[in-house]
Design an enzyme around this catalytic site. Structure first.
Site: not given
Ligand code: CTP
Length: 396
Positions: A207, A275, A285, A303-305, A336, A340
């Site tokens: 990103n 995500d 390749k 995983p959502d750290i 959120k 979280k």
């Protein structure tokens, strides 16, 4: 700052008139000052007043044989715990960036192996000139810590960035350097940058995060005296000096690094973690098919750290998440925070028109259990300083 030895280089800017106050406050906190006055610095303050306040001889000349007999310039440059240049003119910054040594001050700066901090002070156009910006960037890359400059009215009547940081601000940075700041003895964990999720050995999902906000925050926390563990994905901005850097590539590596660094007093999650990763990254390749059919990529959720650490048995006292949103910023970020399980969410609008992602400025809303507080737009470095101070307040 008990007995800490500061080599204070005073170059020639109108802000040198703030130096007597700075020296008085530093010595009041126990610092030992050795002043060096450049020729132009001596146009603004007299060696006599500086010597009286610093209770030390003022060094001015490179080729003064008496001075060399007492203490050579190499020794002078290395005997200190910190070299502070205040005010730092555009001229001295340019010389430092080039490695020039044509007077005592610049020779000391080139010869020293001691950390260097500078407090720039100059006219707004001189500060904004690409040459000065280039020099400032180069100096930061060389490990020089830059204090300010601030926006404000100038002695020349213009308004803008270029004013030397206030004495209080310089004191806070110096105190932070000596681990004397409000976060002294605290361990703060910061995640930063994007993550790269491999598709095959040569391609990856990424990103646009530059790592600028996380880097600025880590530096601001360091300046308040924290021991900072900086877990960073492959960011464009180099990591700050004086923090423990833990480079990672993927979200899973980031999680492992973060969990391995607990316990911490606070954790701030500025990273733009992918995500999703490939459910099954290819070992080789991926080749184009002769049929022309595009490959089908299967994703798996990362995983959502932030959520993991918020629910961790070693949960830090303060957990702060960031929320990059493109619509309904406050509503989305508020839910959120609950989802979280973190204490604060720093929300920002990353629609491309805002220029925030990858840009130098940020406009944030700080959300905690009491509600939402929107800050004016400001440079990311100022967001970082304010946020670091809030974190310090919350921990004390
Ligand atoms: N975060 C994390 N681990 C992830 C995803 C996000 O630690 N796998 C952290 C980020 O560092 C940030 C916060 O969670 O502090 C919010 O990230 P964001 O991408 O904005 O939220 P998402 O969880 O991805 O939610 P959504 O996709 O609904 O916006």
């Amino acid at each position: 700052m008990n007995e800490k030895h500061i080599l204070l280089i005073i170059s020639g800017g109108i802000a040198a008139v703030k130096l007597p106050e700075l020296i008085r406050r530093l010595t009041a906190q126990g610092a030992r000052i050795t002043p060096v006055l450049t020729q132009s610095g001596a146009q603004f303050v007299t060696p006599l007043s500086i010597a009286a306040l610093a209770r030390s001889k003022v060094f001015t000349e490179l080729f003064d044989l008496t001075e060399e007999a007492q203490m050579g310039h190499i020794e002078l440059s290395r005997a200190a715990d910190l070299v502070l240049v205040a005010p730092a003119t555009a001229q001295i910054m340019a010389k430092m960036a080039q490695g020039m040594a044509d007077d005592l001050a610049t020779t000391l700066l080139l010869a020293t192996d001691t950390p260097v901090m500078i407090a720039p002070s100059m006219n707004v156009r001189m500060w904004q000139h690409p040459a000065t910006q280039r020099n400032s960037k180069r100096l930061q890359e060389d490990g020089v810590q830059i204090i300010g400059p601030n926006d404000g009215e100038m002695a020349c009547g213009e308004y803008g960035p270029g004013r030397m940081a206030e004495v209080d601000e310089i004191l806070a940075r110096v105190a932070g350097f000596f681990r004397n700041g409000p976060l002294s003895g605290r361990h703060v964990l910061v995640t930063s940058g994007p993550t790269h999720e491999p598709i095959d050995p040569v391609r990856y999902i990424a990103n646009r995060s530059s790592g600028a906000q996380g880097t600025a925050l880590a530096a601001a926390l360091r300046d308040l005296g924290a021991r900072v563990s900086f877990v960073t994905g492959p960011a464009r901005v180099p990591p700050p000096k004086g923090v423990d850097v833990h480079p990672v590539q993927t979200a899973q590596e980031m999680l492992t690094a973060v969990e391995g660094l607990l316990p911490a007093d606070a954790a701030v999650f500025t990273a733009a973690v992918a995500d999703w990763r490939m459910a099954d990254a290819h070992g080789q390749k991926i080749k184009k098919q002769s049929s022309g059919a595009p490959p089908v990529l299967q994703f798996a959720e990362n995983p959502d750290i932030l959520a993991r650490v918020s629910a961790h048995e070693l949960r830090p006292q303060l957990v702060v998440g960031f929320a990059a949103e493109t619509e309904h910023v406050i509503d989305n970020a508020t839910s959120k925070r609950l989802r979280k399980g973190c204490d604060w969410i720093v929300a920002n609008d990353v629609t491309p028109q805002t220029g925030i992602m990858g840009g130098a400025h940020n406009k944030i809303t700080l959300i905690d259990k009491a509600g939402a507080e929107t800050w004016d737009e400001m440079p990311k470095i100022d967001v970082a300083r304010r946020l670091a101070q809030r974190i310090a307040d919350a921990l004390t």
